[in-house]
Enzyme design. Sequence first.
Site, PDB file in Angstrom:
ATOM      1  N   ARG A  56       0.917  -1.437  -0.116  1.00 35.11           N
ATOM      2  CA  ARG A  56      -0.005   0.012  -0.042  1.00 35.11           C
ATOM      3  C   ARG A  56       0.657   1.119   0.096  1.00 35.11           C
ATOM      4  NH1 ARG A  56      -2.536  -3.019   3.766  1.00 35.11           N
ATOM      5  NH2 ARG A  56      -3.586  -4.394   2.243  1.00 35.11           N
ATOM      6  N   ASN A  98      -9.336  -9.733  11.980  1.00 40.14           N
ATOM      7  CA  ASN A  98      -9.946 -10.888  12.524  1.00 40.14           C
ATOM      8  C   ASN A  98      -9.226 -11.891  13.186  1.00 40.14           C
ATOM      9  OD1 ASN A  98      -9.679 -11.189   9.446  1.00 40.14           O
ATOM     10  ND2 ASN A  98      -9.360 -13.314  10.330  1.00 40.14           N
ATOM     11  N   ASP A 140     -15.025 -12.414   9.692  1.00 38.83           N
ATOM     12  CA  ASP A 140     -14.102 -11.553   9.096  1.00 38.83           C
ATOM     13  C   ASP A 140     -14.228 -10.056   9.207  1.00 38.83           C
ATOM     14  OD1 ASP A 140     -11.722 -11.428   7.648  1.00 38.83           O
ATOM     15  OD2 ASP A 140     -12.488 -11.505   5.667  1.00 38.83           O
ATOM     16  N   CYS A 149      -7.233 -23.785  -3.351  1.00 36.00           N
ATOM     17  CA  CYS A 149      -6.759 -23.087  -4.743  1.00 36.00           C
ATOM     18  C   CYS A 149      -7.751 -21.720  -4.954  1.00 36.00           C
ATOM     19  CB  CYS A 149      -7.151 -23.758  -5.861  1.00 36.00           C
ATOM     20  SG  CYS A 149      -6.522 -25.588  -5.540  1.00 36.00           S
ATOM     21  N   HIS A 187      -7.248 -18.578  -7.353  1.00 31.89           N
ATOM     22  CA  HIS A 187      -7.504 -18.968  -8.762  1.00 31.89           C
ATOM     23  C   HIS A 187      -8.944 -18.613  -9.023  1.00 31.89           C
ATOM     24  CE1 HIS A 187      -3.557 -20.164 -10.301  1.00 31.89           C
ATOM     25  NE2 HIS A 187      -3.399 -20.773  -9.130  1.00 31.89           N
TER      26      HIS A 187
HETATM   27 CA    CA Z   1      -9.492 -10.852   7.231  1.00 33.38          CA
END
Ligand code: CA
Length: 695
Positions: free
Chosen positions: A148, A286, A331, A624, A628
Amino acid sequence: MKTGQEDARSMASIMLRSTAMLLTLAAQLAPSANAGAKPVDGSRIANADTEPGNWLTYGRTYSEQRYSPLATINDENAHNLGLAWFADLDTNRAQEATPLVIDGTLYISTAWSLVKAYEVRTGRLIWAYDPQVRRELGVNACCDVGNRGVAAWNRKIFVGAYDGRLIALDAATGVPVWSTQTVDTGKPYTITQAPRVINGRVIIGNSGGEYGTRGYISAYDAESGKLAWRFFTVPGDPSKPFENEAMARAAKTWSGEWWKLGGGGPVWDAISYDPKLNLLYFGVGNGTQWARSARSAGKGDNLYLASIVALHADTGQYAWHYQATPGEEWDFDAVQQLVLADLRINGKVRQVLMQANKNGFFYVLDRKSGALLSAKAIVPVTWASGIDLKSGRPIENQEARYSETGKAIDVKPGPLGAHNWQPMAFNPKTGLVYIPAQQVPIRFIPLPSLPIAPIGWNLGVALASVPSPIEGFLLAWDPARQREAWRVTYKGPWNGGVVTTAGNIVAQGDAAGNFNVYRATDGEKLWSLFAQSGIIGGPSTFEAGGEQYIAVLSGWGGSFALSGGKASAVSGNLRNVSRLLVFKLGGTAVLPPLTPRPFVINPPPEPSDTASVARGEPLYVQYCSACHGEHALGGGVIPDLRASNFLGSDFFYNIVLDGALKDAGMASFKSALSRDDAAAIRNFVIHQANQTAPN
Ligand code: CA
């Protein structure tokens, strides 16, 4: 998994060539023009308004308002904006950095933590530095390998490298001055955060809450790189002495054996600072695992997860905390930017700290005491009906506690948050906060027990997308009255960071690839330019040679782009074209035309072993999909697995199990997957390719 041999090999060779080229460039280019200027120090950053031509730190000032007093570009003339110059970047993953500008030199970091310095007026590359991060570590990124931005202090530029190193570079030459490893490299820690420098110390945290780490924030001496202090965000093994009182208090809010997976609580984005109070503020992510049942025996607030924490800047000692989401399990990292401002609320000026949290609520706190002043939802929220101002706690919807009910539940907002890391901006003239807001609900599906993966995510819960529209918009929010002022709707979520100025403008790139300027008071669109690739980073604005500029990076990527895969096309663009774009009034530069990108799916025949296909699906999802894309349907950032030349070849196992393409970013999964597992994943991808091939 990487697709296609050609794709991967050519990518690897481009990386090798560009690395060699950059090393040569760094050695050949002359020192920069700003070598004689006054060095950046705390007084310069604290008094940044006296030199609005510069952009000295990530959020421009310690208060991280991303408000510039410059007004040469304004709502009257913004329609005359154009591209002054651009620079192609040599990485093609998420570009998340906010450019810094110091005395005529512009500094950026790019994906894989490369750093570059340019002359603002001409776009000339002054130097480039590549920390040579091992690409196979890409597997430890929950959300892409972006960075960032850099920090500046006393003729040095600091970058937090993806692999955990904090590196100081000579600001004039890009030559490393010191480097220190800030994490245990045996654990899946990474860094994507921009460092900040406070009182001569470089402040840096880390990422890894989805994998199994113990979060902390550290301060390093800017001159020597020596560790000054460290503050952990979650308690360690309670059979050993706690590091401080704050950890002893926190341990009372945990149950079970959380320390075995680290507990989580990464400090991966926001840091702000009040020089008068000498308090440093940061947000905590989290826990590991997401499900509280798996993390803390289903009990407790689990301090200091999902909290905003204030520390005494000189000692790193605890001052106060506010936990936005106690016992978090959706989350809801509380790491989004923390904006400090003086707000008139009910006729009284208050020193506040503001956050548009992932969990959907906009919080206004007293930044001296941490007391909650107000909190309101900025999008429809289903996990809580509101925030009780007396206790400061959310009024929870018990059905959202999937780890207690054992039942699947659709939750708004989802893990991408109502607002993620893309920085918002506060304009003291309009009194409005401009938030890159979104709504992407997710279904949480509790599972009785999930084995701990040695590599990859450890959430303790399964996820599924919800058949409901997803949205993204620029939200102008009145923080004193806690209500919406106006909004601009985009095609989808995951739009860019925001800057606002005294010229009554708000500038933001969007996921469809446009860079837009709006009138700050009413959201009227004043100008827009198609930049070819989704823009997610934060813009900055500055001056050189009497002209005002706005700069931003293009380069689609990040969690929504990778895990969303093809579904992220809803936002309007799947191409990663990574560039530094610099705009000014009357700019006349033109981007080259986009090159066509042929896409051919020619998979092996549908596997006859349907049981293996079925077994491959959950393995694909666990190991994955974070990179992906959901269900192997491809995306725009990482090559589409359905088009891989290796689906029909046993070299697939050399890639997945032996790390044949590790230097191109594809790690070996030998520690997690057997050959049978890999075969099942391969069969699942072949099946998906056959199901979705256009012919
Ligand atoms: Ca997180």
